[in-house]
Design a protein around this motif. Structure first.
Motif, PDB file in Angstrom:
ATOM      1  N   GLN A 134       0.839  -1.201   0.000  1.00 30.09           N
ATOM      2  CA  GLN A 134       0.000   0.000   0.000  1.00 30.09           C
ATOM      3  C   GLN A 134       0.874   1.252   0.000  1.00 30.09           C
ATOM      4  O   GLN A 134       0.473   2.290  -0.525  1.00 30.09           O
ATOM      5  CB  GLN A 134      -0.961  -0.008   1.198  1.00 30.09           C
ATOM      6  CG  GLN A 134      -0.332   0.059   2.576  1.00 30.09           C
ATOM      7  CD  GLN A 134      -0.023   1.453   3.078  1.00 30.09           C
ATOM      8  OE1 GLN A 134      -0.550   2.429   2.542  1.00 30.09           O
ATOM      9  NE2 GLN A 134       0.818   1.543   4.098  1.00 30.09           N
ATOM     10  N   LYS A 135       2.063   1.151   0.566  1.00 29.92           N
ATOM     11  CA  LYS A 135       2.978   2.293   0.540  1.00 29.92           C
ATOM     12  C   LYS A 135       3.417   2.625  -0.882  1.00 29.92           C
ATOM     13  O   LYS A 135       3.820   3.757  -1.179  1.00 29.92           O
ATOM     14  CB  LYS A 135       4.200   2.000   1.406  1.00 29.92           C
ATOM     15  CG  LYS A 135       3.901   1.839   2.894  1.00 29.92           C
ATOM     16  CD  LYS A 135       5.161   1.513   3.676  1.00 29.92           C
ATOM     17  CE  LYS A 135       4.878   1.289   5.152  1.00 29.92           C
ATOM     18  NZ  LYS A 135       4.358   2.491   5.829  1.00 29.92           N
ATOM     19  N   GLU A 136       3.351   1.619  -1.763  1.00 28.82           N
ATOM     20  CA  GLU A 136       3.721   1.806  -3.159  1.00 28.82           C
ATOM     21  C   GLU A 136       2.505   2.105  -4.032  1.00 28.82           C
ATOM     22  O   GLU A 136       2.620   2.207  -5.255  1.00 28.82           O
ATOM     23  CB  GLU A 136       4.430   0.554  -3.681  1.00 28.82           C
ATOM     24  CG  GLU A 136       5.693   0.189  -2.897  1.00 28.82           C
ATOM     25  CD  GLU A 136       6.278  -1.148  -3.325  1.00 28.82           C
ATOM     26  OE1 GLU A 136       5.906  -1.634  -4.419  1.00 28.82           O
ATOM     27  OE2 GLU A 136       7.087  -1.710  -2.576  1.00 28.82           O
ATOM     28  N   SER A 169      -7.336   8.737   4.142  1.00 29.49           N
ATOM     29  CA  SER A 169      -8.416   8.595   3.169  1.00 29.49           C
ATOM     30  C   SER A 169      -8.186   7.414   2.223  1.00 29.49           C
ATOM     31  O   SER A 169      -8.999   7.165   1.334  1.00 29.49           O
ATOM     32  CB  SER A 169      -8.556   9.881   2.347  1.00 29.49           C
ATOM     33  OG  SER A 169      -7.401  10.110   1.563  1.00 29.49           O
ATOM     34  N   TYR A 170      -7.074   6.698   2.419  1.00 29.98           N
ATOM     35  CA  TYR A 170      -6.729   5.574   1.547  1.00 29.98           C
ATOM     36  C   TYR A 170      -7.017   4.266   2.272  1.00 29.98           C
ATOM     37  O   TYR A 170      -6.274   3.852   3.150  1.00 29.98           O
ATOM     38  CB  TYR A 170      -5.253   5.679   1.164  1.00 29.98           C
ATOM     39  CG  TYR A 170      -4.704   4.541   0.308  1.00 29.98           C
ATOM     40  CD1 TYR A 170      -5.500   3.894  -0.632  1.00 29.98           C
ATOM     41  CD2 TYR A 170      -3.381   4.134   0.429  1.00 29.98           C
ATOM     42  CE1 TYR A 170      -4.986   2.880  -1.424  1.00 29.98           C
ATOM     43  CE2 TYR A 170      -2.854   3.123  -0.356  1.00 29.98           C
ATOM     44  CZ  TYR A 170      -3.661   2.496  -1.287  1.00 29.98           C
ATOM     45  OH  TYR A 170      -3.153   1.483  -2.072  1.00 29.98           O
ATOM     46  N   THR A 171      -8.120   3.609   1.914  1.00 30.70           N
ATOM     47  CA  THR A 171      -8.468   2.298   2.449  1.00 30.70           C
ATOM     48  C   THR A 171      -8.129   1.270   1.386  1.00 30.70           C
ATOM     49  O   THR A 171      -8.797   1.195   0.348  1.00 30.70           O
ATOM     50  CB  THR A 171      -9.961   2.216   2.817  1.00 30.70           C
ATOM     51  OG1 THR A 171     -10.241   3.175   3.842  1.00 30.70           O
ATOM     52  CG2 THR A 171     -10.318   0.823   3.320  1.00 30.70           C
ATOM     53  N   TRP A 172      -7.096   0.498   1.639  1.00 35.23           N
ATOM     54  CA  TRP A 172      -6.585  -0.400   0.603  1.00 35.23           C
ATOM     55  C   TRP A 172      -7.109  -1.822   0.694  1.00 35.23           C
ATOM     56  O   TRP A 172      -6.973  -2.600  -0.253  1.00 35.23           O
ATOM     57  CB  TRP A 172      -5.066  -0.430   0.617  1.00 35.23           C
ATOM     58  CG  TRP A 172      -4.456  -0.942   1.901  1.00 35.23           C
ATOM     59  CD1 TRP A 172      -4.084  -0.215   2.981  1.00 35.23           C
ATOM     60  CD2 TRP A 172      -4.132  -2.305   2.205  1.00 35.23           C
ATOM     61  NE1 TRP A 172      -3.552  -1.022   3.956  1.00 35.23           N
ATOM     62  CE2 TRP A 172      -3.565  -2.316   3.497  1.00 35.23           C
ATOM     63  CE3 TRP A 172      -4.257  -3.515   1.509  1.00 35.23           C
ATOM     64  CZ2 TRP A 172      -3.143  -3.500   4.123  1.00 35.23           C
ATOM     65  CZ3 TRP A 172      -3.830  -4.692   2.125  1.00 35.23           C
ATOM     66  CH2 TRP A 172      -3.282  -4.668   3.410  1.00 35.23           C
ATOM     67  N   GLY A 173      -7.733  -2.181   1.827  1.00 33.49           N
ATOM     68  CA  GLY A 173      -8.209  -3.552   1.964  1.00 33.49           C
ATOM     69  C   GLY A 173      -9.404  -3.656   2.882  1.00 33.49           C
ATOM     70  O   GLY A 173      -9.700  -2.750   3.682  1.00 33.49           O
ATOM     71  N   GLY A 350     -11.832  -8.212  16.878  1.00 34.01           N
ATOM     72  CA  GLY A 350     -11.995  -8.509  15.467  1.00 34.01           C
ATOM     73  C   GLY A 350     -10.661  -8.766  14.792  1.00 34.01           C
ATOM     74  O   GLY A 350      -9.664  -8.097  15.059  1.00 34.01           O
ATOM     75  N   ILE A 351     -10.652  -9.737  13.902  1.00 33.66           N
ATOM     76  CA  ILE A 351      -9.421 -10.145  13.245  1.00 33.66           C
ATOM     77  C   ILE A 351      -9.771 -10.727  11.882  1.00 33.66           C
ATOM     78  O   ILE A 351     -10.896 -11.172  11.664  1.00 33.66           O
ATOM     79  CB  ILE A 351      -8.674 -11.178  14.117  1.00 33.66           C
ATOM     80  CG1 ILE A 351      -7.243 -11.377  13.656  1.00 33.66           C
ATOM     81  CG2 ILE A 351      -9.429 -12.494  14.181  1.00 33.66           C
ATOM     82  CD1 ILE A 351      -6.396 -12.160  14.651  1.00 33.66           C
ATOM     83  N   SER A 352      -8.852 -10.714  10.947  1.00 37.73           N
ATOM     84  CA  SER A 352      -9.092 -11.328   9.638  1.00 37.73           C
ATOM     85  C   SER A 352      -7.895 -11.124   8.739  1.00 37.73           C
ATOM     86  O   SER A 352      -7.034 -10.287   9.016  1.00 37.73           O
ATOM     87  CB  SER A 352     -10.328 -10.723   8.962  1.00 37.73           C
ATOM     88  OG  SER A 352     -10.525 -11.256   7.670  1.00 37.73           O
ATOM     89  N   GLY A 353      -7.887 -11.856   7.647  1.00 40.17           N
ATOM     90  CA  GLY A 353      -6.984 -11.561   6.558  1.00 40.17           C
ATOM     91  C   GLY A 353      -7.613 -10.480   5.690  1.00 40.17           C
ATOM     92  O   GLY A 353      -8.672  -9.960   5.989  1.00 40.17           O
ATOM     93  N   VAL A 354      -6.966 -10.157   4.590  1.00 42.48           N
ATOM     94  CA  VAL A 354      -7.363  -9.013   3.783  1.00 42.48           C
ATOM     95  C   VAL A 354      -7.773  -9.436   2.378  1.00 42.48           C
ATOM     96  O   VAL A 354      -7.168 -10.329   1.787  1.00 42.48           O
ATOM     97  CB  VAL A 354      -6.205  -8.007   3.650  1.00 42.48           C
ATOM     98  CG1 VAL A 354      -6.715  -6.650   3.170  1.00 42.48           C
ATOM     99  CG2 VAL A 354      -5.429  -7.876   4.944  1.00 42.48           C
ATOM    100  N   SER A 355      -8.800  -8.767   1.864  1.00 39.24           N
ATOM    101  CA  SER A 355      -9.117  -8.847   0.443  1.00 39.24           C
ATOM    102  C   SER A 355      -8.864  -7.477  -0.159  1.00 39.24           C
ATOM    103  O   SER A 355      -9.241  -6.452   0.414  1.00 39.24           O
ATOM    104  CB  SER A 355     -10.584  -9.255   0.234  1.00 39.24           C
ATOM    105  OG  SER A 355     -10.784 -10.599   0.611  1.00 39.24           O
ATOM    106  N   ALA A 356      -8.207  -7.443  -1.316  1.00 38.34           N
ATOM    107  CA  ALA A 356      -7.832  -6.169  -1.921  1.00 38.34           C
ATOM    108  C   ALA A 356      -8.016  -6.228  -3.435  1.00 38.34           C
ATOM    109  O   ALA A 356      -8.124  -7.307  -4.031  1.00 38.34           O
ATOM    110  CB  ALA A 356      -6.370  -5.835  -1.588  1.00 38.34           C
ATOM    111  N   MET A 357      -8.067  -5.038  -4.044  1.00 38.41           N
ATOM    112  CA  MET A 357      -8.158  -4.893  -5.499  1.00 38.41           C
ATOM    113  C   MET A 357      -6.878  -4.214  -5.986  1.00 38.41           C
ATOM    114  O   MET A 357      -6.475  -3.191  -5.434  1.00 38.41           O
ATOM    115  CB  MET A 357      -9.370  -4.034  -5.871  1.00 38.41           C
ATOM    116  CG  MET A 357     -10.697  -4.581  -5.389  1.00 38.41           C
ATOM    117  SD  MET A 357     -12.060  -3.397  -5.658  1.00 38.41           S
ATOM    118  CE  MET A 357     -11.673  -2.151  -4.406  1.00 38.41           C
ATOM    119  N   PHE A 358      -6.256  -4.771  -6.997  1.00 37.48           N
ATOM    120  CA  PHE A 358      -4.985  -4.235  -7.470  1.00 37.48           C
ATOM    121  C   PHE A 358      -5.200  -3.105  -8.478  1.00 37.48           C
ATOM    122  O   PHE A 358      -6.008  -3.215  -9.405  1.00 37.48           O
ATOM    123  CB  PHE A 358      -4.137  -5.346  -8.085  1.00 37.48           C
ATOM    124  CG  PHE A 358      -3.537  -6.265  -7.062  1.00 37.48           C
ATOM    125  CD1 PHE A 358      -2.262  -6.022  -6.552  1.00 37.48           C
ATOM    126  CD2 PHE A 358      -4.243  -7.357  -6.580  1.00 37.48           C
ATOM    127  CE1 PHE A 358      -1.703  -6.851  -5.601  1.00 37.48           C
ATOM    128  CE2 PHE A 358      -3.693  -8.199  -5.621  1.00 37.48           C
ATOM    129  CZ  PHE A 358      -2.428  -7.947  -5.131  1.00 37.48           C
TER     130      PHE A 358
END
Length: 482
Positions: A134-136, A169-173, A350-358
């Motif tokens: 996400q930093k990139e 303002s950047y929600t990446w996952g 709350g816990i989980s892995g992440v789903s993201a869009m490239f």
């Protein structure tokens, strides 16, 4: 999860799969989808609009193929593939290439895809790798997609599930599923020992002392004596009162119950060496080395999984994540669920892995449609009904008709589930540090590996955390906006 795993972290399940083969289901054991879901197809209870498209929809659109990468057991693989097929039924011009990758190889193969310009359009991402990417700027900003969407709002989801970047303002996952921890127990063993069942409501949670006393009565040696009896043989225990895993998820669930944290509230200091965290860790270690009601790390290696431990009556209680409902329900275990014992409080972490869009996708709108579809339990109801996941959409917690579709009248959701998991996560939850601690992977790895001698009884929690604090402190980089 869904690795949260953490997220990760995990137990093999070959023995359990063998044990329940006649029941027609098996699974693994890890957060965020590292467990399997029943291969049963939908029972038709989903709204028709979610499973079938109008006959002429998409006929005038150019064909699109999306690549979606994910991990999980064979059963989860089947369920995700079925979900993506349902997606194509609704959006006929979009084909999904669902690429299953073993979790142990996932980061390496995903990194290789990105390097070779073969990046997927969307998929699972481990939090640590996602934080670096996400930093990139490698991910689509969920907030921008919500701003253009007329059907769905960010407020429709559970509050804690977002992975934010350096820019607030950047929600990446988004969390792949809703996940948290509670107290699973074998009802037969409680009845045999004459011990009162643990409460399911947070406001009624056992005190830590009540919990320890119950665990002692449920710990039985080879001669039939429990841990409260004179002459109890701690060296030859055939049934433990409780078990837990020592990766960061289950341990942090108790630390936050004692109002501790991984880093300080201002994000500047390592916090596991503070009294609240140290006390919680020591209480867990004392279950093993003082009270002798939980297996030590060596003994735990002989237990295939927490679900198998309950099923085979090796333990009476397990402090674990909701995903083992999958295995327990499939094996028809006579079990129920209570909330975790309270320290200063009893909350659901709350816990989980992440789903993201490239961001590199050539089809952002179609990728958004797929992401929304997979976030709605209607698209893969068996993942939820069979116990692997909990929804991220609030309406699946509050609408009785929707709740009935996944959390009622099935063996993977016993009576205590609604209070201990569903209502607790919705109304009484706090996020895991994976959501807000910067450099989480490095910080958590260093801190929790330093606890190995604590679980073995060779060092106190206070000694271990004070010793590692100076090493971890340089890695503390702050907190992401919540």
């Amino acid at each position: 999860m869904v690795n949260v795993r953490k997220l990760p972290i995990l137990l093999g399940t070959l023995i359990f799969v063998t044990a329940v083969a006649l029941a027609g289901c098996g699974g693994g054991n890890a957060v965020n989808g590292s467990q399997g879901a029943s291969p049963n197809s939908s029972n038709g209870s989903e709204p028709a609009a979610e499973t079938a498209a109008p006959a002429n929809e998409g006929t005038d659109k150019e064909p699109v193929t999306l690549k979606y990468t994910f991990w999980g057991s064979p059963q989860e693989k089947k369920a995700v593939e079925e979900a993506t097929k349902k997606f194509t039924e609704k959006y006929p011009w979009i084909t999904v290439n669902a690429v299953h990758i073993p979790e142990s190889d996932y980061d390496a193969k995903l990194t290789a895809m990105v390097a070779a310009n073969e990046t997927p359009d969307a998929g699972y991402v481990h939090g640590e790798l996602g934080e670096a990417w996400q930093k990139e700027g490698k991910f689509i900003n969920f907030n921008e997609m919500f701003a253009k969407d007329t059907e769905l709002k960010k407020e429709d989801f559970l509050d804690y599930i977002w992975f934010n970047g350096d820019d607030p303002s950047y929600t990446w996952g988004i969390s792949t599923a809703g996940e948290t921890f509670a107290l699973f127990y074998n009802k037969d063993l409680f009845e045999e020992a004459g011990v009162e069942m643990p409460p399911a409501k947070a406001e009624d949670a056992w005190t830590w002392e009540q919990f320890v006393e119950a665990a002692k009565k449920l710990t039985i040696d080879k001669n039939g004596k429990n841990a409260t009896d004179q002459g109890f043989d701690k060296a030859n225990i055939k049934q433990f009162g409780v078990s837990f895993e020592n990766w960061y998820g289950p341990v942090m669930a108790h630390i936050v119950n004692n109002e501790g944290d991984l880093v300080s509230a201002d994000g500047t200091k390592f916090a596991l060496d503070q009294p609240e965290a140290v006390e919680a860790i020591q209480r867990l270690a004392d279950l093993i080395n003082v009270h002798h009601v939980a297996p030590n790390p060596v003994q735990a290696k002989s237990i295939p999984s927490q679900a198998v431990a309950l099923q085979s009556k090796l333990v009476a209680m397990s402090m674990h994540g909701q995903w083992i409902n999958l295995d327990l329900g499939a094996a028809k275990v006579n079990y129920d669920i209570g909330v975790l014992p309270k320290m200063k409080r009893s909350v659901a972490m709350g816990i989980s892995g992440v789903s993201a869009m490239f961001k590199s996708t050539k089809h952002p709108e179609e990728t958004w449609l797929l992401t929304k579809f997979l976030a709605d339990p209607s698209g893969a109801l068996n993942l939820y009904r069979d116990g692997l996941w909990m929804p991220t959409l609030k309406k699946w917690y509050t609408d009785p008709a929707l709740v009935a579709q996944w959390a009622e009248n099935n063996p993977s959701h016993p009576p205590g589930f609604k209070e201990a998991f569903l209502n607790n996560l919705l109304n009484n939850s706090t996020p895991s540090p994976v959501y807000y601690v910067k450099n989480f992977g490095k910080v958590s790895s260093m801190a929790f590996s330093a606890l190995d001698p604590v679980w073995l009884g060779k060092q106190s929690a206070d000694e271990a955390m004070k010793e590692v604090a100076s090493k971890v402190q340089p890695e503390i980089q702050g907190r992401y906006g919540r």
